[in-house]
Design a protein around this motif. Structure first.
Motif, PDB file in Angstrom:
ATOM      1  N   GLU A 139      48.325  52.011  37.081  1.00 20.72           N
ATOM      2  CA  GLU A 139      47.358  52.125  35.984  1.00 20.72           C
ATOM      3  C   GLU A 139      46.671  50.793  35.672  1.00 20.72           C
ATOM      4  O   GLU A 139      45.677  50.761  34.961  1.00 20.72           O
ATOM      5  N   HIS A 140      47.198  49.679  36.209  1.00 17.14           N
ATOM      6  CA  HIS A 140      46.542  48.378  36.019  1.00 17.14           C
ATOM      7  C   HIS A 140      45.551  48.075  37.153  1.00 17.14           C
ATOM      8  O   HIS A 140      44.782  47.122  37.066  1.00 17.14           O
ATOM      9  N   LEU A 141      45.633  48.841  38.216  1.00 17.30           N
ATOM     10  CA  LEU A 141      44.893  48.445  39.419  1.00 17.30           C
ATOM     11  C   LEU A 141      43.376  48.544  39.307  1.00 17.30           C
ATOM     12  O   LEU A 141      42.671  47.725  39.896  1.00 17.30           O
ATOM     13  N   PRO A 142      42.810  49.516  38.560  1.00 18.33           N
ATOM     14  CA  PRO A 142      41.345  49.488  38.444  1.00 18.33           C
ATOM     15  C   PRO A 142      40.833  48.156  37.874  1.00 18.33           C
ATOM     16  O   PRO A 142      39.851  47.598  38.390  1.00 18.33           O
ATOM     17  N   LEU A 143      41.494  47.637  36.873  1.00 17.30           N
ATOM     18  CA  LEU A 143      41.110  46.343  36.295  1.00 17.30           C
ATOM     19  C   LEU A 143      41.308  45.232  37.330  1.00 17.30           C
ATOM     20  O   LEU A 143      40.474  44.342  37.511  1.00 17.30           O
ATOM     21  N   SER A 144      42.434  45.321  38.026  1.00 11.45           N
ATOM     22  CA  SER A 144      42.772  44.317  39.016  1.00 11.45           C
ATOM     23  C   SER A 144      41.772  44.334  40.186  1.00 11.45           C
ATOM     24  O   SER A 144      41.385  43.290  40.709  1.00 11.45           O
ATOM     25  N   GLN A 145      41.353  45.540  40.569  1.00  9.93           N
ATOM     26  CA  GLN A 145      40.361  45.660  41.648  1.00  9.93           C
ATOM     27  C   GLN A 145      38.999  45.101  41.209  1.00  9.93           C
ATOM     28  O   GLN A 145      38.286  44.508  41.994  1.00  9.93           O
ATOM     29  N   ARG A 154      32.027  50.705  25.337  1.00  6.95           N
ATOM     30  CA  ARG A 154      32.982  51.279  26.287  1.00  6.95           C
ATOM     31  C   ARG A 154      32.974  50.480  27.581  1.00  6.95           C
ATOM     32  O   ARG A 154      32.099  49.645  27.802  1.00  6.95           O
ATOM     33  N   SER A 155      33.955  50.751  28.430  1.00  8.57           N
ATOM     34  CA  SER A 155      33.987  50.070  29.714  1.00  8.57           C
ATOM     35  C   SER A 155      34.171  51.083  30.823  1.00  8.57           C
ATOM     36  O   SER A 155      34.888  52.082  30.639  1.00  8.57           O
ATOM     37  N   VAL A 156      33.536  50.830  31.963  1.00 12.87           N
ATOM     38  CA  VAL A 156      33.726  51.726  33.112  1.00 12.87           C
ATOM     39  C   VAL A 156      35.146  51.595  33.647  1.00 12.87           C
ATOM     40  O   VAL A 156      35.640  52.482  34.341  1.00 12.87           O
ATOM     41  N   THR A 157      35.797  50.511  33.335  1.00 11.55           N
ATOM     42  CA  THR A 157      37.164  50.293  33.821  1.00 11.55           C
ATOM     43  C   THR A 157      38.159  50.947  32.866  1.00 11.55           C
ATOM     44  O   THR A 157      38.124  50.670  31.664  1.00 11.55           O
ATOM     45  N   PRO A 158      39.029  51.832  33.383  1.00 13.41           N
ATOM     46  CA  PRO A 158      40.010  52.458  32.491  1.00 13.41           C
ATOM     47  C   PRO A 158      40.944  51.418  31.866  1.00 13.41           C
ATOM     48  O   PRO A 158      41.480  50.561  32.566  1.00 13.41           O
ATOM     49  N   LEU A 159      41.096  51.522  30.554  1.00  8.95           N
ATOM     50  CA  LEU A 159      41.879  50.516  29.834  1.00  8.95           C
ATOM     51  C   LEU A 159      43.035  51.136  29.038  1.00  8.95           C
ATOM     52  O   LEU A 159      43.642  50.460  28.213  1.00  8.95           O
ATOM     53  N   PHE A 189      46.276  35.598  35.325  1.00 10.81           N
ATOM     54  CA  PHE A 189      45.294  34.756  36.015  1.00 10.81           C
ATOM     55  C   PHE A 189      44.381  35.589  36.926  1.00 10.81           C
ATOM     56  O   PHE A 189      43.164  35.437  36.905  1.00 10.81           O
ATOM     57  N   GLN A 190      44.984  36.506  37.689  1.00 14.52           N
ATOM     58  CA  GLN A 190      44.158  37.297  38.607  1.00 14.52           C
ATOM     59  C   GLN A 190      43.184  38.192  37.859  1.00 14.52           C
ATOM     60  O   GLN A 190      42.010  38.295  38.222  1.00 14.52           O
ATOM     61  N   ILE A 191      43.657  38.854  36.810  1.00 10.24           N
ATOM     62  CA  ILE A 191      42.782  39.806  36.119  1.00 10.24           C
ATOM     63  C   ILE A 191      41.858  39.127  35.120  1.00 10.24           C
ATOM     64  O   ILE A 191      40.894  39.744  34.648  1.00 10.24           O
ATOM     65  N   GLY A 192      42.120  37.858  34.807  1.00 13.37           N
ATOM     66  CA  GLY A 192      41.350  37.148  33.787  1.00 13.37           C
ATOM     67  C   GLY A 192      39.837  37.337  33.877  1.00 13.37           C
ATOM     68  O   GLY A 192      39.196  37.710  32.883  1.00 13.37           O
ATOM     69  N   PRO A 193      39.235  37.091  35.039  1.00 12.16           N
ATOM     70  CA  PRO A 193      37.779  37.238  35.128  1.00 12.16           C
ATOM     71  C   PRO A 193      37.321  38.648  34.763  1.00 12.16           C
ATOM     72  O   PRO A 193      36.294  38.820  34.086  1.00 12.16           O
ATOM     73  N   ALA A 194      38.081  39.674  35.179  1.00 19.75           N
ATOM     74  CA  ALA A 194      37.682  41.050  34.891  1.00 19.75           C
ATOM     75  C   ALA A 194      37.904  41.390  33.418  1.00 19.75           C
ATOM     76  O   ALA A 194      37.156  42.194  32.842  1.00 19.75           O
ATOM     77  N   VAL A 195      38.907  40.786  32.803  1.00 28.66           N
ATOM     78  CA  VAL A 195      39.119  41.037  31.378  1.00 28.66           C
ATOM     79  C   VAL A 195      37.905  40.549  30.592  1.00 28.66           C
ATOM     80  O   VAL A 195      37.422  41.223  29.669  1.00 28.66           O
ATOM     81  N   GLY A 196      37.371  39.402  30.999  1.00 27.50           N
ATOM     82  CA  GLY A 196      36.155  38.901  30.360  1.00 27.50           C
ATOM     83  C   GLY A 196      35.006  39.884  30.540  1.00 27.50           C
ATOM     84  O   GLY A 196      34.257  40.171  29.594  1.00 27.50           O
ATOM     85  N   ALA A 197      34.879  40.429  31.744  1.00 30.63           N
ATOM     86  CA  ALA A 197      33.796  41.375  32.025  1.00 30.63           C
ATOM     87  C   ALA A 197      33.963  42.647  31.195  1.00 30.63           C
ATOM     88  O   ALA A 197      32.995  43.190  30.638  1.00 30.63           O
ATOM     89  N   VAL A 198      35.206  43.112  31.101  1.00 30.07           N
ATOM     90  CA  VAL A 198      35.502  44.325  30.327  1.00 30.07           C
ATOM     91  C   VAL A 198      35.198  44.098  28.842  1.00 30.07           C
ATOM     92  O   VAL A 198      34.649  44.968  28.169  1.00 30.07           O
ATOM     93  N   LEU A 199      35.552  42.924  28.345  1.00 25.86           N
ATOM     94  CA  LEU A 199      35.273  42.619  26.933  1.00 25.86           C
ATOM     95  C   LEU A 199      33.766  42.635  26.685  1.00 25.86           C
ATOM     96  O   LEU A 199      33.298  43.120  25.648  1.00 25.86           O
ATOM     97  N   ALA A 200      33.006  42.099  27.635  1.00 21.22           N
ATOM     98  CA  ALA A 200      31.551  42.119  27.498  1.00 21.22           C
ATOM     99  C   ALA A 200      31.054  43.568  27.460  1.00 21.22           C
ATOM    100  O   ALA A 200      30.173  43.917  26.662  1.00 21.22           O
ATOM    101  N   ASP A 201      31.655  44.429  28.317  1.00 22.40           N
ATOM    102  CA  ASP A 201      31.319  45.866  28.282  1.00 22.40           C
ATOM    103  C   ASP A 201      31.557  46.429  26.883  1.00 22.40           C
ATOM    104  O   ASP A 201      30.699  47.099  26.303  1.00 22.40           O
TER     105      ASP A 201
END
Lengths: 107, 473, 383
Positions: C60-66, C366-371, C348-360
């Motif tokens: 369930e974490h992998l979409p964010l990780s991807q 909402r975010s296209v990434t399941p959270l 550390f790995q997901i950090g950049p995507a967390v920033g992107a998700v927060l911007a969403d």
């Protein structure tokens, strides 16, 4: 060519050792640093530039004189040359170790 | 971790130089049973470093005017052999929550780590040369002044046949004298301090007329024997074919570029206290304007900000071997007082007066031999500043431009300066000067490198004492 | 006189998440002020192990990780430097048949996420990774996982955000938070500044729980201190980042040759002065027993390390949640407030995507990434 020059205490009993595979002679009471640098012009090579190094502070602070040592058939270990006394028959290396093993490609 | 006050632990002293030995002897004379820990095999520290067993030169040949003091330190522990536990060849690699981590090797070479709790600790960790690099300083043949002296003292060797001693400080002249006496050619003594500074420092130097006279004697002897002595110089570059030294380039006090042929160089700008352990022990520090470094806060007796932790000798601020002996004894007396034991207060008065006099003398020495002003100004970008990680001045400047670090640990995180094997012992002073200069801030405003255990490299094969079947005391 | 600044979004915390959120929000056109108590990337984001790893994360974490994986691929264009990022591969070792079975089960479970896992038996391992000691009986390789230098990457996100027009207020610890109908008013007495914004992001790492508590919201965050050590530079012997099923140790060899490895915990550095409060410490220190255990684990896994020396160890200050999953999403009680914290040593790995998700979340709600796995309200009493 040697870097260190013996000025005194030259009548000590000799010790034999190997430096980069070659048999050499030093004196009892020599540190590894003295033993190496009275018959060679470097102790080690920088890991990053490959430049020769020959220690710096001689009192265990700068850590620029760690060399690879093997006693008999024991494992290779790293010892600080300025603060370790030479033992008869030691093998000392001034080059970085060969890589332990290479990594392979996936089939 | 500490035991109840009713059953104090054996006091621990780190460092078996003049301060540590005097501290140990003072505690033993008062009936305590101190543990004295040192990296070396024999007592004496660096100043009175003993050659390995089997060497034959007498102390007079090794320590000159100081032979009697050296001999006294070397032999001081013996009468208390049953009381003082002298742990030789032992590295203190960490201090954590009231206990030391010690590493020693067993007879078959296995490195073993032991935990030693303390409730009283005297840090007598000494000093190493203060280094300001110059281009080419990593070449084989360039050594610290202290290193050049140890080669001669402990190994009967010199760092070359034709040697230059450069930098500043009284050691320049002493070591040049010792080398010349040993048979080396001293090609030059190059002091960056202007001669006028020594005149200005004269009143302070008269606090220790004997020491001043010895210094004058070395200088006179060198002059008499034709050794060129130059003051107010600027050191430019160590030159030579790859991996060797053939000359030192320098600029004289008239602005003339000069070159002195040599095959060995001793370099140093006075001494720098070893303070990593005081830091790990939790002592508070303050910037010392005179020494231009951070030093542990202490009272006149050596008490630090941490109850039960004392500092003595050059590790608490540079004042020399005689001051170290007095400070070691003084810290031990403070420890005894703090344990509620009676001490000779008249002796304390004598020691305090003596220490104060040495400190005035030492302060005058910093006036006579200051860190060269504006050293960080004209360094070439290509110069290596950190010899462990091979970080150049240019890298530091680029880091300052990109991130505007205001303190040394940030510069370390971004550039690796001080991250290598020596943890900034050799480059820390210079890095602080460069960062201060590049950011236009005083050196006092840019903090100090946080030490991380192990404070010196620890074999990865180190095992805990209980695993090794050794009892942890 | 206290400066008063306004923006669309105020971000508290200049780690990799805060820096990345600031960057993506700027790219989306929002005005951003980031407040950092010390210097950007100077805490957990900047001192962690540097693993850029998807393998081992729950499905369930992998979409964010991807999503992060794709961002790491373009790191240099994103932040202006390569951050020593390499897709070295991540090899997870099994030290028992049970552990190997669990690696196999994981590989089956995440098959549809495209990690490209390759299971290796003992013979494969000996042939491909002979430097690994006999304690490993097999492993699972994720070829496109890798590692980067956190000291360089994390500060660079804030620098990139600043270059994109975000205001970075460093050395600005929060001393006061007020919430009005107009939004959030964050004051730093030390920096003598108040920032007002209708939207606030709490990505204050170990300090996020304290910050949320100031606003009356409880986040179940514990402070942890992961322990790491590094050897002297060694000849190249290892080109993958290593983990172990069941945990305990992880390690990688950096390009300069040092072997960086971690496992176990340090302890909070005692605070100077009279601080008796419950705020997290500024620094942490390695713990002796854990450090020696780590050495034993390292030399056990890689016998070649026996002859080398450790030149440094360190620890950091990081936040952990009860289920080891981060908290990412809107506040339960304050509209306009978003939390992104509790990365539990794996941010550390997901950090950049967390920033992107927060911007969403901030710009579109909402975010296209399941959270779902990261919802801040998941710790409340079950629905």
């Amino acid at each position: 060519m040697s870097l260190l020059v013996r000025y005194a205490e030259q009548s000590r009993p000799p010790l034999r050792f190997f430096l980069d595979g070659q048999p050499q002679t030093a004196l009892s009471g020599d540190t590894l640093l003295t033993a190496i640098l009275t018959c060679a012009n470097r102790l080690r090579q920088s890991e990053f530039t490959g430049e020769n190094r020959a220690g710096f502070c001689l009192m265990g602070a700068c850590q620029d004189c760690w060399v690879q040592v093997r006693r008999g058939n024991g494992p290779v270990e790293r010892l600080r040359a300025c603060s370790t006394l030479l033992e008869d028959g030691m093998s000392l290396s001034t080059s970085p170790a060969a890589p332990p093993v290479m990594t392979g490609d996936l089939p | 971790m500490n035991s109840p006050v009713s059953t104090p632990l054996r006091p621990v002293i780190i460092g078996a130089g003049p301060a540590g030995v005097r501290a140990a002897v003072t505690l033993a004379a008062a009936g305590l049973r101190p543990i004295l820990i040192d990296e070396a095999a024999r007592p004496g520290g660096q100043i009175y470093r003993q050659p390995p067993a089997g060497m034959t030169r007498p102390p007079e040949a090794l320590y000159g005017f100081e032979a009697a003091k050296a001999r006294a330190i070397h032999t001081a522990l013996a009468p208390y052999a049953g009381q003082i536990e002298h742990r030789t060849d032992t590295l203190v690699w960490n201090i954590e929550r009231g206990a030391l981590d010690l590493m020693h090797r067993t007879a078959d070479g296995q490195p073993v780590s032991t935990v030693l709790p303390y409730d009283s600790l005297i840090l007598a960790t000494g000093a190493t040369d203060r280094i300001l690099p110059l281009p080419g300083w990593t070449r084989p043949g360039v050594y610290t002044l202290g290193g050049a002296q140890i080669a001669l003292k402990a190994q009967g060797c010199g760092i070359g046949q034709r040697v230059v001693f450069a930098g500043t400080g009284p050691l320049l002249y002493l070591i040049a004298y010792q080398y010349a006496k040993a048979g080396a050619t001293v090609a030059a003594v190059l002091d960056t301090a202007p001669f006028a500074n020594r005149i200005r420092a004269l009143p302070g130097l008269l606090n220790c007329p004997d020491t001043l006279l010895k210094g004058l004697y070395y200088t006179a002897w060198l002059t008499l024997h034709g050794v060129p002595l130059h003051s107010g110089v600027i050191l430019r570059e160590v030159a030579g074919p790859e991996g060797a030294v053939s000359a030192l380039h320098w600029r004289d006090s008239h602005g003339q570029d000069r070159e002195t042929a040599c095959d060995g160089i001793g370099l140093g700008y006075g001494l720098r206290s070893e303070t990593q352990l005081a830091d790990l022990a939790g002592c508070s520090f303050s910037f010392n304007d005179l020494h231009r470094v951070w030093l542990p806060d202490r009272d006149a007796a050596g008490r630090t900000s941490v109850t039960g932790v004392y500092v003595a000798g050059d590790g608490a601020g540079i004042a020399g071997a005689d001051a170290a002996e007095a400070a070691g004894e003084r810290a031990a007396l403070a420890l005894l007082q703090d344990r509620g034991l009676s001490v000779d207060t008249a002796r304390i008065t004598v020691l305090d007066r003596r220490i104060a006099r040495f400190r005035r003398f030492s302060a005058a020495l910093w006036t006579a031999f200051p860190v060269p002003a504006g050293w960080a100004q004209d360094l070439p970008d290509s110069m290596t500043l950190c010899r462990c990680e091979e970080i150049t001045v240019g890298t530091l400047r680029r880091t300052v431009q990109a991130d505007a670090p205001t303190e040394l640990n940030r510069l370390k995180a971004l550039s690796r300066i001080g991250m290598g094997r020596c943890q900034g012992r050799m480059c820390g002073v210079a890095a602080a000067e460069v960062l201060a200069h590049e950011t236009g801030r005083p050196v006092s405003a840019i903090a100090r490198l946080r030490p991380q255990p192990p404070i010196k490299p620890l074999p990865a094969a180190t095992i805990p004492a209980d695993t090794a079947g050794e009892a942890t005391p | 006189m206290t400066r008063h600044l306004r923006a669309d979004v105020v971000i508290v915390g200049g780690g990799i998440v805060g820096g990345s959120a600031a960057l993506f929000l700027r790219q989306a056109g929002a005005s951003v002020i980031l407040m950092e108590r010390d210097r950007p990337g100077s805490r957990a984001s900047g001192v962690n192990y540097g693993g850029v790893r998807r393998q081992g994360r729950p499905p369930e974490h992998l979409p964010l990780s991807q999503r992060a994986h794709a961002l790491w691929a373009s790191l240099e264009s994103l932040i202006g430097e390569d951050g020593e990022y390499v897709r070295s591969g991540h090899l997870k070792l099994a030290r028992s048949a049970t552990d190997m079975a669990s690696l196999e089960a994981y590989a089956a479970r995440v098959e549809n996420f495209g990690l490209g896992l390759r299971l290796l038996d003992a013979a494969d391992l000996r042939r491909l990774y002979p430097m690994v000691g006999d304690s490993a009986v097999g492993g699972s390789l994720c070829p496109e996982d890798g590692h980067a230098n956190p000291r360089l990457v994390s500060p660079a996100f804030s620098r990139a955000a600043a270059a994109a027009g975000a205001t970075i207020l460093d050395q600005s610890p929060v001393s006061d938070v007020r919430i009005t109908t107009e939004g959030f008013h964050i004051t730093s007495a030390q920096a003598d500044v108040t920032v007002s914004a209708p939207v606030m992001i709490n990505c204050a790492g170990a300090w996020a729980g304290e910050l949320a508590a100031r606003m009356g919201e409880t986040l179940p965050i514990a402070v942890i201190h992961p322990l790491m050590a590094v050897t002297e530079p060694l000849p190249h012997f290892l080109d993958v980042s290593i983990g172990v099923e069941g945990g305990g140790i992880y390690g990688r060899q950096v390009e300069r040759g040092n072997f960086v490895f971690g496992g176990g915990r340090g302890f909070a550095h005692p605070k100077a002065g009279a601080a008796t409060d419950s705020t997290p410490p500024d620094y942490a220190r390695p713990e002796r027993h854990a450090a020696l255990r780590l050495l034993a684990q390292g030399t056990g896994l890689f016998p070649a390390l026996q002859g080398c020396t450790i030149i440094r160890s360190w620890s950091g200050v990081e936040a952990e949640t009860p289920d080891h999953a981060p908290i990412i999403g809107p506040s339960r009680i304050h509209p306009g407030l978003f939390h992104a914290c509790g990365f539990s040593g794996a941010g550390f790995q997901i950090g950049p995507a967390v920033g992107a998700v927060l911007a969403d979340l901030v710009t579109t709600g909402r975010s296209v990434t399941p959270l779902d796995a990261f919802r801040p309200d998941r710790f409340s009493s079950p629905a």
